[in-house]
Design a protein around this motif. Structure first.
Motif, PDB file in Angstrom:
ATOM      1  N   PRO A   1       0.820  -1.217   0.000  1.00 31.85           N
ATOM      2  CA  PRO A   1       0.000   0.000   0.000  1.00 31.85           C
ATOM      3  C   PRO A   1       0.853   1.267   0.000  1.00 31.85           C
ATOM      4  O   PRO A   1       0.331   2.374   0.007  1.00 31.85           O
ATOM      5  N   ILE A   2       2.166   1.072   0.026  1.00 31.44           N
ATOM      6  CA  ILE A   2       3.130   2.163   0.052  1.00 31.44           C
ATOM      7  C   ILE A   2       4.331   1.760  -0.797  1.00 31.44           C
ATOM      8  O   ILE A   2       4.432   0.615  -1.216  1.00 31.44           O
ATOM      9  N   SER A   3       5.238   2.693  -1.040  1.00 33.05           N
ATOM     10  CA  SER A   3       6.510   2.366  -1.690  1.00 33.05           C
ATOM     11  C   SER A   3       7.580   2.227  -0.619  1.00 33.05           C
ATOM     12  O   SER A   3       7.612   3.017   0.330  1.00 33.05           O
ATOM     13  N   LEU A   4       8.441   1.236  -0.764  1.00 40.98           N
ATOM     14  CA  LEU A   4       9.534   1.063   0.184  1.00 40.98           C
ATOM     15  C   LEU A   4      10.763   1.782  -0.356  1.00 40.98           C
ATOM     16  O   LEU A   4      11.176   1.543  -1.495  1.00 40.98           O
ATOM     17  N   PRO A   5      11.364   2.659   0.438  1.00 47.89           N
ATOM     18  CA  PRO A   5      12.481   3.475  -0.058  1.00 47.89           C
ATOM     19  C   PRO A   5      13.782   2.699  -0.157  1.00 47.89           C
ATOM     20  O   PRO A   5      13.997   1.716   0.554  1.00 47.89           O
ATOM     21  N   LYS A   6      14.643   3.168  -1.062  1.00 43.45           N
ATOM     22  CA  LYS A   6      15.982   2.611  -1.124  1.00 43.45           C
ATOM     23  C   LYS A   6      16.815   3.163   0.024  1.00 43.45           C
ATOM     24  O   LYS A   6      16.540   4.238   0.557  1.00 43.45           O
ATOM     25  N   VAL A   7      17.844   2.422   0.409  1.00 35.79           N
ATOM     26  CA  VAL A   7      18.739   2.869   1.474  1.00 35.79           C
ATOM     27  C   VAL A   7      19.428   4.162   1.041  1.00 35.79           C
ATOM     28  O   VAL A   7      19.905   4.272  -0.095  1.00 35.79           O
ATOM     29  N   GLY A   8      19.449   5.133   1.936  1.00 31.29           N
ATOM     30  CA  GLY A   8      20.126   6.390   1.636  1.00 31.29           C
ATOM     31  C   GLY A   8      19.313   7.360   0.811  1.00 31.29           C
ATOM     32  O   GLY A   8      19.820   8.409   0.396  1.00 31.29           O
ATOM     33  N   GLU A   9      18.073   7.042   0.591  1.00 31.33           N
ATOM     34  CA  GLU A   9      17.215   7.922  -0.195  1.00 31.33           C
ATOM     35  C   GLU A   9      17.029   9.265   0.518  1.00 31.33           C
ATOM     36  O   GLU A   9      16.635   9.325   1.682  1.00 31.33           O
ATOM     37  N   LYS A  10      17.293  10.359  -0.167  1.00 34.88           N
ATOM     38  CA  LYS A  10      17.189  11.707   0.408  1.00 34.88           C
ATOM     39  C   LYS A  10      15.842  12.309   0.025  1.00 34.88           C
ATOM     40  O   LYS A  10      15.726  13.191  -0.817  1.00 34.88           O
ATOM     41  N   ARG A  11      14.829  11.820   0.676  1.00 29.69           N
ATOM     42  CA  ARG A  11      13.472  12.240   0.331  1.00 29.69           C
ATOM     43  C   ARG A  11      13.069  13.537   1.024  1.00 29.69           C
ATOM     44  O   ARG A  11      12.330  14.349   0.464  1.00 29.69           O
ATOM     45  N   PHE A  12      13.532  13.728   2.253  1.00 26.98           N
ATOM     46  CA  PHE A  12      13.102  14.882   3.038  1.00 26.98           C
ATOM     47  C   PHE A  12      14.272  15.805   3.355  1.00 26.98           C
ATOM     48  O   PHE A  12      15.400  15.355   3.556  1.00 26.98           O
ATOM     49  N   THR A  13      13.989  17.095   3.439  1.00 31.93           N
ATOM     50  CA  THR A  13      14.939  18.033   4.003  1.00 31.93           C
ATOM     51  C   THR A  13      14.751  18.040   5.508  1.00 31.93           C
ATOM     52  O   THR A  13      13.732  17.561   6.027  1.00 31.93           O
ATOM     53  N   GLN A  14      15.686  18.600   6.235  1.00 30.68           N
ATOM     54  CA  GLN A  14      15.577  18.691   7.686  1.00 30.68           C
ATOM     55  C   GLN A  14      14.319  19.470   8.080  1.00 30.68           C
ATOM     56  O   GLN A  14      13.643  19.142   9.061  1.00 30.68           O
ATOM     57  N   ALA A  15      14.010  20.497   7.301  1.00 24.43           N
ATOM     58  CA  ALA A  15      12.838  21.318   7.621  1.00 24.43           C
ATOM     59  C   ALA A  15      11.537  20.528   7.460  1.00 24.43           C
ATOM     60  O   ALA A  15      10.567  20.748   8.190  1.00 24.43           O
ATOM     61  N   GLN A  16      11.531  19.580   6.494  1.00 21.87           N
ATOM     62  CA  GLN A  16      10.334  18.780   6.276  1.00 21.87           C
ATOM     63  C   GLN A  16      10.188  17.677   7.324  1.00 21.87           C
ATOM     64  O   GLN A  16       9.103  17.453   7.867  1.00 21.87           O
ATOM     65  N   TYR A  17      11.288  16.985   7.577  1.00 20.65           N
ATOM     66  CA  TYR A  17      11.244  15.889   8.554  1.00 20.65           C
ATOM     67  C   TYR A  17      12.648  15.617   9.071  1.00 20.65           C
ATOM     68  O   TYR A  17      13.570  15.521   8.277  1.00 20.65           O
ATOM     69  N   PRO A  18      12.845  15.506  10.364  1.00 16.52           N
ATOM     70  CA  PRO A  18      11.811  15.526  11.405  1.00 16.52           C
ATOM     71  C   PRO A  18      11.361  16.922  11.821  1.00 16.52           C
ATOM     72  O   PRO A  18      10.464  17.053  12.658  1.00 16.52           O
ATOM     73  N   GLY A  19      11.963  17.976  11.266  1.00 12.18           N
ATOM     74  CA  GLY A  19      11.550  19.319  11.627  1.00 12.18           C
ATOM     75  C   GLY A  19      12.703  20.127  12.189  1.00 12.18           C
ATOM     76  O   GLY A  19      13.851  19.671  12.224  1.00 12.18           O
ATOM     77  N   GLN A  20      12.395  21.327  12.617  1.00  9.91           N
ATOM     78  CA  GLN A  20      13.419  22.232  13.127  1.00  9.91           C
ATOM     79  C   GLN A  20      13.005  22.827  14.456  1.00  9.91           C
ATOM     80  O   GLN A  20      11.822  22.886  14.790  1.00  9.91           O
ATOM     81  N   CYS A  21      14.029  23.280  15.193  1.00 11.72           N
ATOM     82  CA  CYS A  21      13.834  23.950  16.463  1.00 11.72           C
ATOM     83  C   CYS A  21      14.367  25.378  16.354  1.00 11.72           C
ATOM     84  O   CYS A  21      15.172  25.678  15.469  1.00 11.72           O
ATOM     85  N   PRO A  22      13.938  26.236  17.259  1.00 14.92           N
ATOM     86  CA  PRO A  22      14.515  27.588  17.270  1.00 14.92           C
ATOM     87  C   PRO A  22      16.023  27.513  17.483  1.00 14.92           C
ATOM     88  O   PRO A  22      16.499  26.720  18.300  1.00 14.92           O
ATOM     89  N   PRO A  23      16.815  28.284  16.718  1.00 14.06           N
ATOM     90  CA  PRO A  23      18.281  28.280  16.892  1.00 14.06           C
ATOM     91  C   PRO A  23      18.647  28.624  18.331  1.00 14.06           C
ATOM     92  O   PRO A  23      17.915  29.369  18.993  1.00 14.06           O
ATOM     93  N   PRO A  24      19.728  28.081  18.876  1.00 12.89           N
ATOM     94  CA  PRO A  24      20.712  27.233  18.191  1.00 12.89           C
ATOM     95  C   PRO A  24      20.438  25.741  18.332  1.00 12.89           C
ATOM     96  O   PRO A  24      21.291  24.932  18.007  1.00 12.89           O
ATOM     97  N   LYS A  25      19.269  25.351  18.818  1.00 16.95           N
ATOM     98  CA  LYS A  25      18.968  23.946  19.052  1.00 16.95           C
ATOM     99  C   LYS A  25      18.752  23.208  17.728  1.00 16.95           C
ATOM    100  O   LYS A  25      18.289  23.776  16.742  1.00 16.95           O
ATOM    101  N   THR A  26      19.091  21.939  17.737  1.00 18.51           N
ATOM    102  CA  THR A  26      18.849  21.099  16.566  1.00 18.51           C
ATOM    103  C   THR A  26      17.808  20.016  16.858  1.00 18.51           C
ATOM    104  O   THR A  26      17.312  19.364  15.952  1.00 18.51           O
ATOM    105  N   TRP A  27      17.507  19.837  18.152  1.00 21.32           N
ATOM    106  CA  TRP A  27      16.500  18.848  18.551  1.00 21.32           C
ATOM    107  C   TRP A  27      15.780  19.352  19.792  1.00 21.32           C
ATOM    108  O   TRP A  27      16.411  19.842  20.720  1.00 21.32           O
TER     109      TRP A  27
END
Length: 358
Positions: free
Chosen positions: A273-299
């Protein structure tokens, strides 16, 4: 907001504003119409009729009948913990797994398992459905508000032993070393998903390590991977496996269904029901997933994810980027062998007409 049901938090200490009892005043003020209310009631009653609630299919417990909400709350534990298991329910749970099972790989007819073979199930989830590390749900069920706790799970080991019979040599081992000398090693691997938190990555825990260790231990042993997953996973282990079967949150009846699938008493009927990704596939940017925090935090606990991908999700992303997936949406093999023969091509109305026999 256009909702048909006003679902409140059922906690007397933390009560949300009750919108339901505002309806008379809202109607009198002209904020809503009787037609709108009737339409909402029609939606709710239609669903109840279709589900059979008015035909006695789901009888209301005597503890709930004629009671106020407060009185019902006092009886809730009794009703929720009632055992409503039936043969019909078990049959539906079993068949759902069969119908949704997806065969990703089956080299040289590895599945179904041939009789008389020594089979060892490998992995920590072969003979249990519980894991203390899982906060919500269990090994073969996702966690969250839809999870229903049960003590009636049938494990993969118990299910395969029952399917192959008492004379079959079927055992289990947490590690690859326990499968030394076996004809077939069945790797039980599971990824877990739950409401309120994302998986940190898309790998299938233990799969690569177990399959790699088994293959290093024996070049001739047949290796079958049974993957219980909540969604997409990577398949970096697939090349060293002879067969791979994917189950999507199989639940309580995983054992009997898996036993039937591996023994050939049932055949996998699902398609991805979905596509299985290849290893190392760069589908998302950091901003898209998992997301961003207010600087200077990264998580941080409350990250902001920007869903800027629009319609480019799943196979649409693969098509738009020209990047093939490891296994595409709709993929699924069968135990049946197909032969194509008698190819013929002829021209008809300036178009090629191809015919063949299956």
């Amino acid at each position: 907001a256009g909702l048909d049901i006003d679902m409140q938090k059922d906690d007397p200490k933390v009560r949300l504003p009750d919108e339901y009892h505002k309806l008379p005043d809202l109607l009198k003020a002209g904020s809503i119409t009787q037609e709108t209310i009737d339409k909402k009631v029609e939606h709710v009653l239609s669903a109840m009729y279709v589900a059979g609630q008015f035909d006695g299919r789901y009888p209301v417990s005597a503890d709930f009948q004629g009671k106020t909400m407060g009185m019902q709350r006092g009886k809730q534990k009794t009703v929720v913990e009632a055992d409503t298991t039936s043969d019909a329910h078990l049959a539906v749970a079993y068949q759902t797994i069969i119908d949704g099972a997806v065969l990703l790989k089956n080299e040289d007819g590895t599945l179904p398992l041939a009789s008389g073979k020594k089979v060892v199930l490998v992995g920590k989830y072969c003979n249990t459905a519980k894991d203390p590390a899982i906060k919500q749900g269990d090994v073969f069920s996702g966690g969250g508000s839809g999870y229903v706790a049960t003590e009636k799970q049938v494990t993969p080991l118990a299910g395969l032993q029952a399917a192959l019979g008492p004379d079959a040599a079927v055992t289990a081992s947490p590690g690859a070393e326990g499968a030394a000398g076996a004809d077939v090693a069945v790797v039980c691997a599971a990824a877990h998903g739950e409401e309120g938190w994302d998986r940190k990555d898309l790998t299938l825990p233990e799969a690569a390590d177990l399959v790699g260790a088994l293959r290093a231990q024996s070049k001739s042993q047949r290796i079958v991977v049974v993957a219980s997953v909540p969604g997409a996973v990577t398949t970096e282990w697939i090349d060293d496996a002879d067969a791979a079967l994917m189950l999507f949150g199989p639940g309580e009846q995983v054992g009997p269904a898996l036993g039937a699938l591996l023994s050939g008493k049932a055949a996998p009927a699902g398609r991805l029901p979905i596509s299985l990704p290849k290893v190392g596939e760069k589908r998302f940017t950091q901003a898209q997933y998992p997301g961003q925090c207010p600087p200077p935090k990264t998580w941080c606990p409350k990250m902001t994810a920007n869903f800027s991908e629009g319609v480019l999700i799943g196979y649409r992303w693969n098509d738009a980027k020209g990047i093939p997936s490891a296994f595409p949406f709709g993929f699924g093999l069968a135990y049946t062998d197909f032969e194509l023969r008698g190819f013929e091509v002829e021209c008809k109305d300036e178009h090629p007409l191809i015919s063949f026999e299956v």
